[in-house]
Scaffold this active site. Structure first.
Site, short mmCIF file in Angstrom:
data_model
loop_
_atom_site.label_atom_id
_atom_site.label_comp_id
_atom_site.label_asym_id
_atom_site.label_seq_id
_atom_site.Cartn_x
_atom_site.Cartn_y
_atom_site.Cartn_z
N GLU A 134 0.84 -1.21 0.00
CA GLU A 134 0.00 0.00 0.00
C GLU A 134 0.88 1.26 0.00
O GLU A 134 2.09 1.20 0.09
CB GLU A 134 -0.91 0.03 1.24
N ARG B 172 -7.61 1.59 12.99
CA ARG B 172 -6.19 1.83 12.66
C ARG B 172 -6.11 2.90 11.58
O ARG B 172 -7.07 3.12 10.84
CB ARG B 172 -5.50 0.56 12.18
N ASN C 172 -5.15 4.38 8.02
CA ASN C 172 -5.19 3.68 6.74
C ASN C 172 -4.58 4.42 5.57
O ASN C 172 -3.90 3.83 4.76
CB ASN C 172 -6.64 3.32 6.38
N ASN D 291 -9.67 6.61 2.70
CA ASN D 291 -8.70 6.18 1.68
C ASN D 291 -8.18 7.38 0.91
O ASN D 291 -7.80 8.37 1.50
CB ASN D 291 -9.33 5.11 0.78
N ASP E 47 -9.72 3.14 -4.10
CA ASP E 47 -8.76 3.00 -3.00
C ASP E 47 -7.87 4.23 -2.96
O ASP E 47 -8.34 5.34 -2.76
CB ASP E 47 -7.98 1.70 -3.19
#
Length: 293
Positions: A18, A101, A103, A149, A199
């Site tokens: 990521e 958490r 991201n 995101n 995303d």
């Protein structure tokens, strides 16, 4: 519609690649393996990759003015010293919540940092987008987010674009450079479900949005003015996670991919998953921002 392609670069993530981010000052790609708790620096010139480990899942790593990296850990943001490997917590807005958490996050054109969170499992609107000031104080920017995101700013810094993945939307806000406040929310892009789940995201010099399609085998280029898909980059694996323009003239698009769900992929898809990819889509991106600058 023009379709571009991408080539794989080494190394390969072990779990969940990521957070692609080009670091202009060092001419390297920053990327993370969230679930393996790793921060990586990939040097395209030499083909080498350096790695640091983190104490909790790491959602992103981004440049700081002092030469370190700001990390999105489970509870908030931390600083990684690349020379000593020391990690120091800077702000912990979600320290009392073990269900979430960090991201995705980026420095803004105002020098602040904007980092979002999500619930483990990504099913409930328990996350937030946080605004971290230069003194590490923080406040909510957006509440009730399910999976915080992609985020980026227009070239003139007046518009902020943001993705809460399950909405299938890219929304736009007016951005106040002085305060970092967001206002006048509106939908810029509706991502069709057949394209995948939106995303990570970046923007090019023409103010078009490049969106990674999770479960969509591609990156899509959308016009925020019309909402239309203009072109795309095809990839051989389904879990496309994040994008960042880089290279000396910002004409390369670096793309991270994940191996999550590998057991359900075809052998060819599984073999292609988890790599950092690069494409040349024929446009240029914008220089990245730095936290604290």
């Amino acid at each position: 519609m023009q379709v571009h392609h991408a080539k794989a670069l080494s190394p390969r993530c072990s779990k969940h690649g990521e957070g692609a981010c080009w670091w202009d000052a060092k001419q390297v790609v920053i990327w993370v393996d969230i679930l393996a708790r790793e921060v990586h620096l990939y040097d395209p010139k030499s083909g080498t990759d350096r790695m640091w480990t983190t104490p909790t899942d790491v959602g992103y790593a981004q440049p700081m003015q002092d030469g370190g990296l700001v990390l999105g850990l489970r509870d908030g943001i931390a600083r990684l010293d690349l020379n000593t490997s020391k990690i120091t917590m800077l702000a912990e807005p979600e320290a009392d919540d073990d269900t979430t958490r960090m991201n995705d996050g980026k420095p803004g054109p105002d020098g602040r940092f904007y980092g979002g969170s999500m619930a483990y499992g990504g099913k409930e609107p328990l996350g937030s987008l946080w605004k971290f000031n230069k003194d590490f104080s923080f406040e909510h920017a957006i509440d009730h987010v399910t999976i915080s995101n992609g985020l980026c700013w227009s070239g003139d810094g007046s518009t902020f674009y943001y993705i809460d993945s399950p909405t299938q939307q890219v929304v736009a806000y007016d951005f106040d450079m002085e305060t970092g406040n967001l206002s006048r929310k509106r939908v810029a892009v509706e991502v069709p479900k057949e394209n995948g789940v939106p995303d990570g995201m970046t923007i090019d010099a023409d103010d078009n949005l490049w969106v990674a399609h999770w479960n969509g085998y591609s990156v899509g280029c959308y016009s925020p003015k019309t909402g239309k898909l203009l072109e795309k980059i095809a990839l051989p694996c389904p879990k496309v996670t994040c994008v960042s323009f880089g290279g000396p003239d910002h004409s390369l698009l670096y793309i991270t991919t994940s191996r999550v769900g590998e057991a359900k992929m075809t052998p060819e898809e599984a073999k292609a998953s988890g790599y950092l990819y690069v494409s040349e889509p024929g446009v240029q991106g914008l220089p990245g921002n730095v936290y604290g600058a």
